[in-house]
Enzyme design. Structure first.
Site, mmCIF file in Angstrom:
data_model
loop_
_atom_site.group_PDB
_atom_site.id
_atom_site.type_symbol
_atom_site.label_atom_id
_atom_site.label_comp_id
_atom_site.label_asym_id
_atom_site.label_seq_id
_atom_site.Cartn_x
_atom_site.Cartn_y
_atom_site.Cartn_z
ATOM 1 N N HIS A 261 -33.411 -42.623 44.239
ATOM 2 C CA HIS A 261 -32.401 -42.318 43.523
ATOM 3 C C HIS A 261 -31.886 -43.616 43.683
ATOM 4 O O HIS A 261 -31.474 -44.420 43.252
ATOM 5 C CB HIS A 261 -32.333 -41.356 43.894
ATOM 6 C CG HIS A 261 -30.294 -41.497 43.490
ATOM 7 N ND1 HIS A 261 -30.785 -40.986 41.941
ATOM 8 C CD2 HIS A 261 -29.570 -41.174 44.037
ATOM 9 C CE1 HIS A 261 -29.004 -40.991 41.835
ATOM 10 N NE2 HIS A 261 -28.032 -40.658 42.451
ATOM 11 N N LYS B 59 -19.968 -31.402 45.076
ATOM 12 C CA LYS B 59 -20.898 -31.212 43.960
ATOM 13 C C LYS B 59 -22.164 -30.123 43.950
ATOM 14 O O LYS B 59 -22.275 -30.688 45.217
ATOM 15 C CB LYS B 59 -21.473 -32.098 43.481
ATOM 16 C CG LYS B 59 -20.300 -32.953 41.957
ATOM 17 C CD LYS B 59 -20.786 -34.098 40.617
ATOM 18 C CE LYS B 59 -20.312 -34.082 39.613
ATOM 19 N NZ LYS B 59 -20.592 -35.380 39.228
ATOM 20 N N GLU C 123 -25.489 -46.488 47.254
ATOM 21 C CA GLU C 123 -24.243 -45.947 47.268
ATOM 22 C C GLU C 123 -23.503 -46.334 47.946
ATOM 23 O O GLU C 123 -22.408 -46.380 47.201
ATOM 24 C CB GLU C 123 -24.658 -44.453 47.446
ATOM 25 C CG GLU C 123 -25.668 -43.103 46.198
ATOM 26 C CD GLU C 123 -25.200 -43.597 45.423
ATOM 27 O OE1 GLU C 123 -23.443 -43.734 45.115
ATOM 28 O OE2 GLU C 123 -25.748 -42.934 43.876
ATOM 29 N N HIS D 7 -25.515 -45.198 36.942
ATOM 30 C CA HIS D 7 -26.613 -43.588 36.804
ATOM 31 C C HIS D 7 -27.279 -43.619 35.675
ATOM 32 O O HIS D 7 -27.581 -42.821 35.140
ATOM 33 C CB HIS D 7 -25.718 -42.571 37.599
ATOM 34 C CG HIS D 7 -25.452 -42.886 39.064
ATOM 35 N ND1 HIS D 7 -24.727 -43.430 39.949
ATOM 36 C CD2 HIS D 7 -25.789 -41.591 39.960
ATOM 37 C CE1 HIS D 7 -24.830 -42.924 40.823
ATOM 38 N NE2 HIS D 7 -25.675 -41.843 40.673
ATOM 39 N N HIS E 42 -30.815 -43.042 35.851
ATOM 40 C CA HIS E 42 -31.134 -41.026 35.699
ATOM 41 C C HIS E 42 -32.098 -41.493 34.248
ATOM 42 O O HIS E 42 -33.510 -40.772 34.895
ATOM 43 C CB HIS E 42 -30.519 -40.571 35.154
ATOM 44 C CG HIS E 42 -29.168 -39.475 36.414
ATOM 45 N ND1 HIS E 42 -28.445 -39.110 36.368
ATOM 46 C CD2 HIS E 42 -29.304 -39.911 37.823
ATOM 47 C CE1 HIS E 42 -27.985 -39.254 37.780
ATOM 48 N NE2 HIS E 42 -28.424 -39.064 38.005
ATOM 49 N N ARG F 75 -12.872 -38.976 38.177
ATOM 50 C CA ARG F 75 -14.026 -39.180 38.961
ATOM 51 C C ARG F 75 -15.939 -39.963 37.986
ATOM 52 O O ARG F 75 -16.908 -39.919 39.039
ATOM 53 C CB ARG F 75 -14.596 -37.418 39.114
ATOM 54 C CG ARG F 75 -15.625 -37.527 40.306
ATOM 55 C CD ARG F 75 -15.381 -35.796 40.664
ATOM 56 N NE ARG F 75 -16.838 -35.327 41.721
ATOM 57 C CZ ARG F 75 -16.860 -34.569 42.854
ATOM 58 N NH1 ARG F 75 -15.478 -34.075 42.675
ATOM 59 N NH2 ARG F 75 -17.518 -34.634 43.366
ATOM 60 N N ARG G 92 -21.191 -14.691 45.330
ATOM 61 C CA ARG G 92 -19.893 -15.025 44.716
ATOM 62 C C ARG G 92 -19.113 -15.774 45.142
ATOM 63 O O ARG G 92 -18.327 -16.280 45.733
ATOM 64 C CB ARG G 92 -18.234 -14.330 43.949
ATOM 65 C CG ARG G 92 -19.152 -13.174 42.808
ATOM 66 C CD ARG G 92 -18.051 -12.266 42.290
ATOM 67 N NE ARG G 92 -18.830 -11.469 41.216
ATOM 68 C CZ ARG G 92 -19.011 -10.301 41.296
ATOM 69 N NH1 ARG G 92 -18.793 -9.857 42.266
ATOM 70 N NH2 ARG G 92 -19.917 -9.844 40.439
ATOM 71 N N ASN H 1 -20.345 -42.772 38.557
ATOM 72 C CA ASN H 1 -21.634 -42.249 37.265
ATOM 73 C C ASN H 1 -21.499 -43.980 37.623
ATOM 74 O O ASN H 1 -22.476 -44.099 36.381
ATOM 75 C CB ASN H 1 -21.726 -41.760 36.278
ATOM 76 C CG ASN H 1 -21.287 -40.124 36.146
ATOM 77 O OD1 ASN H 1 -22.156 -39.704 37.693
ATOM 78 N ND2 ASN H 1 -20.150 -39.826 35.931
ATOM 79 N N GLU I 256 -14.326 -33.602 37.819
ATOM 80 C CA GLU I 256 -14.468 -34.460 36.950
ATOM 81 C C GLU I 256 -13.685 -33.463 35.650
ATOM 82 O O GLU I 256 -14.822 -34.180 34.496
ATOM 83 C CB GLU I 256 -15.862 -33.975 36.761
ATOM 84 C CG GLU I 256 -16.513 -35.600 36.047
ATOM 85 C CD GLU I 256 -18.010 -36.073 36.948
ATOM 86 O OE1 GLU I 256 -18.745 -34.985 35.956
ATOM 87 O OE2 GLU I 256 -18.382 -36.518 37.448
ATOM 88 N N LYS J 174 -15.055 -42.108 48.602
ATOM 89 C CA LYS J 174 -15.315 -40.899 47.353
ATOM 90 C C LYS J 174 -14.012 -39.870 47.629
ATOM 91 O O LYS J 174 -14.074 -39.318 46.840
ATOM 92 C CB LYS J 174 -16.706 -40.474 48.048
ATOM 93 C CG LYS J 174 -17.229 -39.176 46.849
ATOM 94 C CD LYS J 174 -18.826 -39.109 47.447
ATOM 95 C CE LYS J 174 -18.651 -38.124 46.164
ATOM 96 N NZ LYS J 174 -20.558 -37.588 46.194
#
Length: 369
Positions: free
Chosen positions: A272, A149, A191, A255, A259, A248, A127, A252, A243, A233
């Protein structure tokens, strides 16, 4: 060159340092001994991959052992395929076999895939146990290693299973960047360009002035670009840790189309960053129609991306297939595809766009290839 320190201070979380410099890996053990969450850990597990292990695993282990840590390692296959539930299961079982307890910690040594996987297994094993990010790619240093993330992919899409788990420390050793090829370097630059567009005039025009130096990998410029991106960031994440407040979402930018490009071209066909850069171009042109993005911004952004070695992709897919791929992305809400669009440098808006408008722009994008 002296190391640069950026402190990431997120409400409700323990603040953590991002240290950027050319001797950060060498001093990893000493740094962790000063870190309350990790200093007394009876056992550290380094998670890395088959590309990074031959280059930096021995140095990382040596630094940690000199500092008095007991260290083990797990090496996973390089590439996006390692971000899977199956590989996560193998790592969990390895951690259990090594007898790792809740006071142990995981050290992620690698790029974004390793960092995401390591953060995910650390956040779920018993956990949750602490983890440290040691990013070895430009992309990971400026993006995925900061913000918390974590996640793995499913067959249905990227990052569909994951958690929010902040690292205890980020060690961005710039000497590891020397082994990146041009594709991976440009990937990280995309980025940084994204951050600059969303952040401010000052960052954007600094990048315009230093694009050539970034491509040449000038040490001082690279270190500053990393630090600027981390500050950007960190500020975004501090305002919207999970988010849930919409802030936040700006991360994206590029993206939504990016994606879809990755999915339809086949993961790994384009980096990417190259896919995100294409998505930035598309979102800015769409923004000109939807939110009044200035044509000068569209042009200047294209100039910056070109200067960073990120030309427009010589690839497309049918508009209907692209739209379908976008709708499978987790950023879609109520069946409507949403785009981050720049109103200006440093000003953005998250907009749900009707399918008909997206298809019109996708057909124009397809015809331009």
């Amino acid at each position: 060159m002296p190391a640069t320190k950026v402190v990431v201070n997120i409400p409700g979380e323990v603040p953590y340092d991002v240290r950027i410099g050319d001797a950060v890996l060498e001093g990893l053990g000493t740094s962790l001994k000063r870190l309350p969450a990790v200093a007394d850990a009876p056992h550290l597990l380094i998670l890395t991959d088959t590309n990074v292990a031959p280059l930096y695993l021995d140095a990382a282990k040596a630094s940690l052992k000199i500092a008095g840590f007991r260290v083990s390692d797990v090496v996973v296959p390089a590439g996006e395929e390692a971000k899977s539930v199956a590989v996560a299961g193998e790592v969990w079982n390895a951690m259990a076999a090594l007898g790792l307890t809740r006071d142990c910690a995981v050290v992620a040594l690698g790029g974004g895939v390793v960092g995401d996987l390591a953060g995910f297994v650390a956040s779920t094993y018993m956990r949750g146990i602490p983890f440290v990010q040691v990013p070895t790619t430009l992309l990971a240093m400026v993006d995925s290693s900061v913000g918390g993330k974590t996640g793995v992919n499913l067959e249905a899409g990227k990052n569909l299973v994951g958690t929010f788990k902040q690292p205890a420390y980020v060690a961005a050793c710039t000497t590891t960047l020397a082994t990146l090829d041009e594709r991976e370097w440009a990937c990280g630059c995309a980025e940084i360009a994204k951050a600059a567009v969303i952040d401010s005039d000052e960052f954007f025009f600094w990048m315009m002035d230093h694009a050539e130096a970034m491509v040449a990998r000038a040490d001082a410029v690279v270190a500053e670009a990393i630090a600027r991106s981390v500050v950007f960031k960190a500020n975004v994440v501090a305002a919207d840790k999970t988010e849930s407040r919409g802030v936040r979402e700006c991360l994206n930018y590029g993206h939504t189309l990016g994606h879809a490009v990755e999915a339809l071209a086949g993961f790994g066909t384009f980096s990417h960053g190259a896919a995100v850069a294409e998505g930035m171009r598309f979102a800015a042109r769409l923004g000109a129609d939807v939110v009044g993005t200035p044509p000068e911004l569209v042009e200047a952004q294209g100039e910056l991306l070109d200067g960073l070695g990120l030309p427009s992709l010589a690839w497309s897919a049918p508009a209907e297939e692209m739209l379908a791929a976008m709708k499978r992305d987790k950023k879609t809400r109520g069946g409507q595809v949403r785009f981050v669009m720049p109103r200006d440098i440093g000003a953005w808006e998250l907009v749900g766009v009707d399918d008909a408008v997206i298809l019109e722009h996708l057909r124009a994008w397809e015809a331009s290839k």
